[in-house]
Design a protein around this motif. Structure first.
Motif, PDB file in Angstrom:
ATOM      1  N   ASP B 196       0.826  -1.218   0.000  1.00  7.57           N
ATOM      2  CA  ASP B 196       0.000   0.000   0.000  1.00  7.57           C
ATOM      3  C   ASP B 196       0.860   1.268   0.000  1.00  7.57           C
ATOM      4  O   ASP B 196       0.527   2.265   0.616  1.00  7.57           O
ATOM      5  CB  ASP B 196      -0.951  -0.018   1.191  1.00  7.57           C
ATOM      6  N   SER B 198       2.355   4.734  -1.008  1.00  9.99           N
ATOM      7  CA  SER B 198       1.422   5.804  -1.372  1.00  9.99           C
ATOM      8  C   SER B 198       1.565   6.308  -2.813  1.00  9.99           C
ATOM      9  O   SER B 198       0.590   6.715  -3.414  1.00  9.99           O
ATOM     10  CB  SER B 198       1.554   6.949  -0.382  1.00  9.99           C
ATOM     11  N   GLU B 326       5.259  13.142  -3.863  1.00 12.72           N
ATOM     12  CA  GLU B 326       4.822  13.020  -2.466  1.00 12.72           C
ATOM     13  C   GLU B 326       4.311  14.360  -1.949  1.00 12.72           C
ATOM     14  O   GLU B 326       3.257  14.424  -1.321  1.00 12.72           O
ATOM     15  CB  GLU B 326       5.987  12.545  -1.583  1.00 12.72           C
ATOM     16  N   LYS B 329       0.992  15.266  -3.332  1.00 11.26           N
ATOM     17  CA  LYS B 329      -0.091  14.485  -2.756  1.00 11.26           C
ATOM     18  C   LYS B 329      -0.510  15.023  -1.378  1.00 11.26           C
ATOM     19  O   LYS B 329      -1.668  14.981  -1.009  1.00 11.26           O
ATOM     20  CB  LYS B 329       0.345  13.023  -2.636  1.00 11.26           C
TER      21      LYS B 329
END
Lengths: 251, 331
Positions: B196, B198, B326, B329
């Motif tokens: 999982d 990101s 990142e 996000k």
């Protein structure tokens, strides 16, 4: 007494740049990369690290590194950020602007970062070619017998350099000299050819300000050519060579 | 039974229905113990340094090592370097059949069907027999679709996805064993916990000459959930018409078809950013401009030349790209 509270290190391909923040003032240090690795690397059975004691970095000091050697910084207080982030933060802080383009011309990489609303929106770096980097300017000036400072003033009547390659350019310089072209014109041609390489990268984005960092941002003539090619003023950041190291600091 | 090599993906059922062993020369080259040595051998024979390494690898595998009995050279739909390569294979005494995907033909399906019929005839089979062979290979293609789904759902790594999809161009020379192997991979992967991480990345462009790129990317906080060309090599089209499947196959045709496919996968797989791999000296480097213009997510272009380890310059670019995604996000 060593009052350094934070250290930003940019381990570049040509120079290692350090910004030592003491609370109120920041001190800058620069080492030749090869000398740095020869003098300050400790080899251990489980890997290598940097001799912080020898560098005068206090034990409780926060260290943030970027650049090619960033992963050497694997000790207690050290953290690592990417070059793009380091240079972006350096320019963000120095300029106080949130929307800009930053052109960083390093030893072997050149990069253009587009910042929007205080974030990195996108970036682009040079392809597998050194012809738009500081190393090219360095080689060319040495072939011409000029210092980098002298080269940085040459913008009159640039000679046309046809080669696309930083290595072959040296033989072109020699043949231009042999045909009687003034060295200053060749120097101007070098500056223009770097600017020509960078212009398409800069033109990929649009922002109200363009800043420049890296050693080659001290080359006024090259920035003059570049600003003409992109039709916009380009401002060097206050400490062009230390922009990445400054961007590593958490201020 | 002959070993039939090819320079890029072709309708493999034609080779299989003729009773021959398909061999993708690219896979032999890059999966060998020392691909760099094969390139050096090509240099020794005078192939230029500033020409695509894949072509030089194929040259040595085909013309020097003579790894196969005959070669299908894709003269349209891949790069024009293949034309020169065809001449060098011929010079080395290897029988070469050319195969051409249609380019801007008024009736592409008709043109491709003719090419497929011609190839079938040269190999001693028929298009009908090849089409019927799909009954066997469709089982594999269905499994590969499952493996691809497990990749974007999180059980299969980006490298595994790359490896199995890219190998489907020739089923590693043994379709029966390949089916079993893919089955095993799926069975093992199904037991894994979902990854999982990101950041979800898509890899587009020709397969990398440096497969280590996957390990590097996936050692970060991200996961490769899409391999564009490798997926195309597995012929994902389910069209009932065998010829049409190779019309829907995007790789040999214009970049806009590829862009539409990539954009669809970006939506389907919730991709945050794209890594566009380009091979030095490849015409596809030019298409990067359109890819960047039309894709709805950030694109990082990575250029590879020689096989080997992932270099510092590439690592620095990938690190920065992931870090940028990142922070976008978190924004």
């Amino acid at each position: 007494m060593n009052t350094t509270k934070q250290v930003g290190i940019d381990l570049g391909s040509r120079f290692v740049k350090m910004a030592l923040f003491g609370g109120e003032t920041t001190q800058f240090l620069r080492y030749d990369t090869v000398d740095f690795y020869k003098r300050y690397i400790i080899r251990r059975p489980d890997g290598i690290s940097i001799d912080t004691e020898r560098l005068g970095i206090p034990e409780d000091c926060a260290v943030t590194a970027t650049g090619y050697g960033r992963n050497l910084m694997s000790f207690g207080n050290a953290s690592v950020i990417s070059e793009i982030k380091a240079h972006f933060r350096g320019a963000l802080r120095a300029s106080g602007k949130t929307d800009f383009i930053l052109v960083d011309i390093g030893g072997q990489d050149s990069k253009v970062i587009w910042a929007r609303d205080g974030y990195i929106e996108d970036f682009v770096m040079n392809d597998k070619c050194a012809a738009s980097t500081g190393r090219f300017a360095e080689n060319a000036s040495s072939a011409l017998g000029f210092t980098l400072e002298e080269l940085g003033n040459m913008k009159e009547n640039p000679a046309d350099l046809s080669t696309t390659c930083a290595v072959f350019c040296e033989s072109e310089i020699i043949s231009l000299m042999a045909s009687g072209t003034e060295p200053e014109r060749i120097g101007a041609g070098i500056n223009m050819s770097i600017a020509k390489r960078l212009a398409p990268l800069v033109k990929s984005y649009s922002a109200p300000y363009i800043f420049a960092s890296g050693g080659a941002a001290e080359n006024e003539a090259m920035l003059w050519f570049l600003s003409r090619l992109v039709d916009k003023e380009i401002h060097p950041v206050p400490e062009p060579q230390f922009n990445g190291a400054l961007g590593c600091l958490n201020l | 039974m002959k070993k039939i090599g090819f320079t890029t993906t072709i309708p493999v059922e034609i080779v299989l229905s003729a009773g021959h062993v398909p061999v993708d020369l690219n896979n032999i080259f890059v999966a060998g113990s020392d691909p760099s040595a094969l390139i050096e051998e090509a240099h020794t024979d005078g192939l230029p340094r500033n020409c695509c390494s894949w072509i030089k690898g194929l040259y040595t595998v085909g013309a020097k090592l003579k790894a196969v009995d005959e070669i299908i050279a894709v003269s349209n739909g891949d790069c024009s370097n293949t034309h020169a390569l065809t001449e060098l294979f011929g010079e080395a005494g290897i029988p070469v059949h050319t195969f051409s995907y249609p380019y801007n033909e008024p009736y592409p399906s008709k043109a491709l069907k003719t090419q497929m019929e011609l190839l079938a005839g040269k190999l001693g089979t028929t298009l009908k027999a090849a089409s019927q062979y799909c009954e066997k290979t469709d089982k594999i293609r269905d499994k590969l679709k499952m493996l691809d789904r497990l990749t974007y759902e999180g059980e299969v790594s980006g490298f595994e996805n790359h490896l199995w999809l890219v190998s489907s161009s020739d089923f590693n020379g043994d379709a029966g064993k390949f089916l079993k192997d893919v089955d095993d991979v799926i069975a093992k992967a199904s037991l894994r916990e979902k990854n999982d991480k990101s950041i979800r990345l898509g890899y587009i462009g020709v397969p990398p000459i440096i497969p280590a790129i996957y390990d590097f990317i996936e050692s970060k906080n991200c996961k490769v959930v899409f391999n564009e060309v490798q997926r195309q090599f597995s012929i994902p089209s389910e069209n009932a018409d065998y010829v049409e499947r190779y019309i829907e196959y995007t790789y040999p045709y214009g970049v806009m078809g590829r862009i539409n496919d990539i954009a669809e996968r970006i939506r389907e797989r919730r991709i945050d950013g794209i890594i566009h791999y380009v091979q030095s000296f490849c015409f596809r480097q030019i298409q990067d401009t359109l890819i960047k213009k039309y894709l709805p997510v950030p694109v990082l272009t990575i250029e590879g030349d020689m096989p080997g380890n992932l270099d510092g310059r590439t690592k620095i670019r990938i690190d920065s790209f992931i870090e940028m995604l990142e922070s976008k996000k978190k924004k």
